[in-house]
Write a protein that holds these residues in place. Structure first.
Motif, PDB file in Angstrom:
ATOM      1  N   ALA A  32     184.793 -13.360  37.818  1.00  0.00           N
ATOM      2  CA  ALA A  32     185.192 -13.136  36.425  1.00  0.00           C
ATOM      3  C   ALA A  32     184.387 -11.999  35.795  1.00  0.00           C
ATOM      4  O   ALA A  32     184.931 -11.206  35.023  1.00  0.00           O
ATOM      5  CB  ALA A  32     185.040 -14.422  35.620  1.00  0.00           C
ATOM      6  N   VAL A  33     183.099 -11.907  36.117  1.00  0.00           N
ATOM      7  CA  VAL A  33     182.287 -10.801  35.595  1.00  0.00           C
ATOM      8  C   VAL A  33     182.823  -9.474  36.134  1.00  0.00           C
ATOM      9  O   VAL A  33     182.975  -8.503  35.385  1.00  0.00           O
ATOM     10  CB  VAL A  33     180.792 -10.970  35.945  1.00  0.00           C
ATOM     11  CG1 VAL A  33     179.996  -9.729  35.550  1.00  0.00           C
ATOM     12  CG2 VAL A  33     180.209 -12.206  35.266  1.00  0.00           C
ATOM     13  N   ALA A  34     183.137  -9.428  37.416  1.00  0.00           N
ATOM     14  CA  ALA A  34     183.675  -8.196  38.007  1.00  0.00           C
ATOM     15  C   ALA A  34     184.993  -7.811  37.343  1.00  0.00           C
ATOM     16  O   ALA A  34     185.213  -6.641  37.011  1.00  0.00           O
ATOM     17  CB  ALA A  34     183.854  -8.369  39.516  1.00  0.00           C
ATOM     18  N   ASP A  35     185.873  -8.780  37.134  1.00  0.00           N
ATOM     19  CA  ASP A  35     187.141  -8.483  36.465  1.00  0.00           C
ATOM     20  C   ASP A  35     186.923  -8.014  35.030  1.00  0.00           C
ATOM     21  O   ASP A  35     187.631  -7.134  34.542  1.00  0.00           O
ATOM     22  CB  ASP A  35     188.071  -9.695  36.494  1.00  0.00           C
ATOM     23  CG  ASP A  35     188.950  -9.729  37.737  1.00  0.00           C
ATOM     24  OD1 ASP A  35     189.117  -8.682  38.396  1.00  0.00           O
ATOM     25  OD2 ASP A  35     189.486 -10.809  38.039  1.00  0.00           O
ATOM     26  N   ALA A  36     185.934  -8.582  34.345  1.00  0.00           N
ATOM     27  CA  ALA A  36     185.636  -8.150  32.979  1.00  0.00           C
ATOM     28  C   ALA A  36     185.152  -6.701  32.968  1.00  0.00           C
ATOM     29  O   ALA A  36     185.561  -5.909  32.110  1.00  0.00           O
ATOM     30  CB  ALA A  36     184.589  -9.072  32.344  1.00  0.00           C
ATOM     31  N   LEU A  37     184.296  -6.346  33.909  1.00  0.00           N
ATOM     32  CA  LEU A  37     183.837  -4.958  34.004  1.00  0.00           C
ATOM     33  C   LEU A  37     185.018  -4.013  34.216  1.00  0.00           C
ATOM     34  O   LEU A  37     185.140  -2.986  33.546  1.00  0.00           O
ATOM     35  CB  LEU A  37     182.839  -4.798  35.153  1.00  0.00           C
ATOM     36  CG  LEU A  37     181.475  -5.454  34.993  1.00  0.00           C
ATOM     37  CD1 LEU A  37     180.703  -5.398  36.305  1.00  0.00           C
ATOM     38  CD2 LEU A  37     180.685  -4.807  33.873  1.00  0.00           C
ATOM     39  N   LEU A  38     185.882  -4.378  35.146  1.00  0.00           N
ATOM     40  CA  LEU A  38     187.031  -3.529  35.463  1.00  0.00           C
ATOM     41  C   LEU A  38     187.998  -3.433  34.290  1.00  0.00           C
ATOM     42  O   LEU A  38     188.490  -2.348  33.969  1.00  0.00           O
ATOM     43  CB  LEU A  38     187.743  -4.062  36.706  1.00  0.00           C
ATOM     44  CG  LEU A  38     186.936  -4.007  38.010  1.00  0.00           C
ATOM     45  CD1 LEU A  38     187.660  -4.769  39.114  1.00  0.00           C
ATOM     46  CD2 LEU A  38     186.648  -2.577  38.426  1.00  0.00           C
ATOM     47  N   SER A  39     188.258  -4.555  33.628  1.00  0.00           N
ATOM     48  CA  SER A  39     189.234  -4.530  32.534  1.00  0.00           C
ATOM     49  C   SER A  39     188.734  -3.719  31.349  1.00  0.00           C
ATOM     50  O   SER A  39     189.530  -3.117  30.628  1.00  0.00           O
ATOM     51  CB  SER A  39     189.606  -5.947  32.095  1.00  0.00           C
ATOM     52  OG  SER A  39     188.608  -6.528  31.291  1.00  0.00           O
ATOM     53  N   GLY A  40     187.423  -3.672  31.157  1.00  0.00           N
ATOM     54  CA  GLY A  40     186.864  -2.911  30.048  1.00  0.00           C
ATOM     55  C   GLY A  40     187.189  -1.430  30.113  1.00  0.00           C
ATOM     56  O   GLY A  40     187.234  -0.749  29.092  1.00  0.00           O
ATOM     57  N   LEU A  41     187.435  -0.938  31.316  1.00  0.00           N
ATOM     58  CA  LEU A  41     187.778   0.476  31.490  1.00  0.00           C
ATOM     59  C   LEU A  41     189.174   0.648  32.091  1.00  0.00           C
ATOM     60  O   LEU A  41     189.490   1.709  32.632  1.00  0.00           O
ATOM     61  CB  LEU A  41     186.732   1.177  32.361  1.00  0.00           C
ATOM     62  CG  LEU A  41     185.347   1.288  31.723  1.00  0.00           C
ATOM     63  CD1 LEU A  41     184.362   1.917  32.693  1.00  0.00           C
ATOM     64  CD2 LEU A  41     185.402   2.082  30.431  1.00  0.00           C
ATOM     65  N   ALA A  42     189.987  -0.398  31.996  1.00  0.00           N
ATOM     66  CA  ALA A  42     191.371  -0.358  32.492  1.00  0.00           C
ATOM     67  C   ALA A  42     191.432   0.049  33.963  1.00  0.00           C
ATOM     68  O   ALA A  42     192.249   0.873  34.365  1.00  0.00           O
ATOM     69  CB  ALA A  42     192.224   0.569  31.625  1.00  0.00           C
TER      70      ALA A  42
END
Length: 161
Positions: A49-59
């Motif tokens: 979930a942390v990895a997905d949050a990092l990725l989603s923050g920059l699309a």
């Protein structure tokens, strides 16, 4: 460097739990867990979930694009590698995590005694002080006894050149 000075990312992950498997959350092995994550990797719902949050923050998509669960090469992979790749992609674009808030929903075992360990582990993996990683725990109130879910919000800050 162009772009907004701050970006917010959101990630979520869930795994079914089953007997005879390890349970790892935030890079921390959970002692006395009767059930562990059913997953292609090590099933660390916090780091996913942390990895997905990092990725989603920059699309930048989601971890499934970089580590598909259909690829044999990722079978049993340590989720710290997933997080490291997501962090690398964020840093390549001139951002870094500033703050992380995460919520884990799990009925048992109780995780309260491991809060500081999980926060410290996630913080270390992201290069943050432990005080910048907030960790909360919830139960499903009996609705999902064989399930773990994590929700994460991350604040990304632009690194000035």
């Amino acid at each position: 460097m162009t772009g907004l000075p701050f970006r917010i990312g959101y990630g979520e992950d869930a795994h079914r739990l089953a007997p005879g498997l390890p349970l790892v959350l935030g890079g921390v092995a959970i002692p006395h867990a009767e059930l562990g994550a059913v997953a292609h990797s090590d099933g660390d719902a916090v780091l996913h979930a942390v990895a997905d949050a990092l990725l989603s923050g920059l699309a930048l998509g989601d971890i499934g694009q970089y580590f598909p669960d259909t690829a044999a090469e990722w079978k049993g992979m340590d989720s710290r590698r997933i997080l490291a790749k997501a962090l690398e992609l964020v840093e390549e674009r001139g951002y870094r995590p500033v703050n992380v808030a995460l919520v884990v929903t799990l009925d048992r075992p109780k995780l309260g005694p491991l809060r500081a360990d999980i926060a410290a582990s996630v913080a270390e993996l992201l290069g943050l002080p432990a005080g910048e990683v907030g960790v909360s725990f919830k139960t499903s109130e009996g609705l999902a006894l064989e399930h773990v879910q994590t929700r994460v919000t991350v604040l990304l800050g632009r690194v000035d050149d």
